[in-house]
Design an enzyme around this catalytic site. Sequence first.
Site, PDB file in Angstrom:
ATOM      1  N   CYS A 231      11.850  61.816  54.095  1.00 48.99           N
ATOM      2  CA  CYS A 231      11.696  60.324  53.404  1.00 48.99           C
ATOM      3  C   CYS A 231      10.842  59.997  52.352  1.00 48.99           C
ATOM      4  O   CYS A 231       9.828  60.643  51.182  1.00 48.99           O
ATOM      5  CB  CYS A 231      10.024  59.707  54.554  1.00 48.99           C
ATOM      6  SG  CYS A 231       8.210  61.101  53.832  1.00 48.99           S
TER       7      CYS A 231
ATOM      8  N   HIS B  55      17.114  51.899  57.471  1.00 46.85           N
ATOM      9  CA  HIS B  55      15.722  51.831  57.020  1.00 46.85           C
ATOM     10  C   HIS B  55      16.064  49.747  57.120  1.00 46.85           C
ATOM     11  O   HIS B  55      17.662  49.630  56.709  1.00 46.85           O
ATOM     12  CB  HIS B  55      15.656  50.743  55.326  1.00 46.85           C
ATOM     13  CG  HIS B  55      14.347  50.664  54.790  1.00 46.85           C
ATOM     14  ND1 HIS B  55      14.524  49.110  54.850  1.00 46.85           N
ATOM     15  CD2 HIS B  55      13.535  51.553  54.340  1.00 46.85           C
ATOM     16  CE1 HIS B  55      13.182  49.247  54.316  1.00 46.85           C
ATOM     17  NE2 HIS B  55      12.617  50.554  53.406  1.00 46.85           N
TER      18      HIS B  55
END
Length: 641
Positions: free
Chosen positions: A26, A561
């Site tokens: 991440c 995302h």
Amino acid sequence: MDNHKIALQIIDGVGGKDNVSGLTHCFTRLRFVLKDESKASKDKISSIEGVIQVVEASGQFQVVLGNKVEAIYDEIMPLLESTATEDDEQDKKVGIGTKILNVVTAIFTPTIPAIAASGMLKGILAVAALIGLNVYHVDIKTFNTYIILNAASDALFYFMPVILARSAAKVFKTNEYIAMTLGATLCYPTLVELMTGNKAVTLFGIGITKANYVSSVVPIIIAVFVLAYVEKFVKKIMPDVLKIIMVPTLSLLIMVPATLMIFGPIGIYIGNAVNWAYHYIMNLSPILLGAFVGGIWCVLVIFGAHRAIIPIGINDVAKTGRQNLLAFAGAANFSQAGAALGVFFRTKNKNLKTVAASATVTALFGITEPAIYGANLRLKKPMVYAVISGALGGALMGWGGSYGNAFANQGVLTIPVYASAGTKAFICYILGCLIAFGGACILTVILGFNDLPSDDLVEKNSSKTDQIEDNQEENPAKTIDEDLVADDCDLSVNSPLEGKTIPLAQVSDEVFASGVLGKGIAVQPASGKILAPADATVSMIYPTLHAIGLILDSGIEMMIHIGIDTVKLNGKYFEKHVQDGDHVKKGQLLVSFDMQKIEQAGYDLTTTVVVTNSKNYAAIGSTNKDNVINNDQLLYLLWKS
């Protein structure tokens, strides 16, 4: 910037310190809201070491950080006031079993090349010694050349605590050299002599458990794990002016006694428990005893606990002239060889094939560490097949009453030791070895394992790789490699959603558009569902549910995302259907979202799909379709040669 009050909002993946440390899964953005939004402030931030890029958008500076993000995070977080309570689900951890396996893999993987080299050298020396003795009637083990090369093949295993100390220190994020010093202490000749001598050993007047830690594995891993916490504690209480000297000094002063008194004897205690179990099962049933030792022997090797039960065999030979311990252990050794051979036949990865081939040879001669650490334990499933097959082989030996008339290492060279037990017992020993070897090999080939990526296609496309890498050097921030097409790729990734494709460079979020977070593509969703593009492990679901990190079984690490700035919704209109650490199947629903309500709230739903470990690949291309559905190939990847 010193005169500014900074309000920090951590977005896109940071729900806690553990999340930040997983930077490969991440990528983190720290958004500073400054009173003075001048270009000078932006330039000042850009000049800070560790800052990759500064993006100005919507009156805010988005600072993209590199691998120092955790240290920066540690410094900033104490300055922040808590503004919200975190959801309880955010604290859920990956299963302890998965965590342990991941840690073991991370610690042993860097040692694989050295293990492979040592194993190959051991195999060559074993074959040379066999030929010399049986063909030329010469014992080459007395030659200086053999002694020197044998030392080279043994060094890795002898100094295993030192080797593992370094890789464990990297995993647990502590000082590598202090960890190596701790490992070297366990192998120091004077200490080894002291711990294996006849006299009692005391430390600060306290008696300690005597044990030989040469070649041991578990004690040093546990010790380095604890060292990481000790080091952090000492750093916290120590004045800065004394840290460089006193932190390592106190770390050693604390950890050496702790290791010898507490963590080191763990393997011994495990061995004592197994010793008791050995005698109990032997009195109960030789078949069960054979299955027990044949299955668990190489597991004990991993912990170094097998040394605690070796005296059983020595004592049996001294008292009765026979022992069955190493007969059963032979089944375990042959099962490791068989599993490694199965890996050799099944894998398409050339490096792994080489490791498995050498490990097979050394295991057949009684040296199982290369097979265990280089292939079977590394891949997990072959280790399970070996345990099962070793237990079956050992059970047959127990039923047949197999035993040896000497205490000898178990392998092809020591088979004659077990001939004196009689025809039935010897045949059962041979059949037990064959069952262990063949069973593990067949199970590995048929049932398989999660293979390492094949490198065959990389060689075929080496010229293509060179061409694309040259293009990358000219434009390192490219968001996709247009030169790569489906026919040239080694791997492909299906689309996790359906909708209209958009080049990543055209996304309104400059951080994604620049390619800093990885190469990929964007999709304007046609439905509110994100499906797994392949079999994968969920590395992270962001607390705000607007993004998810995946590690595909092929090794690709990616982030999906959903929308632009949808982090501000704080999870509203999103629903997750999996948890952190879950292993998901291709096509499984991961996250759903209400498209209509999100758009009504004024958010752009453009969803980015990026490969966060893009640097591991020579090139990443994308589909040329204007619209995709879930089964369509979305990204193409080419391995580095």
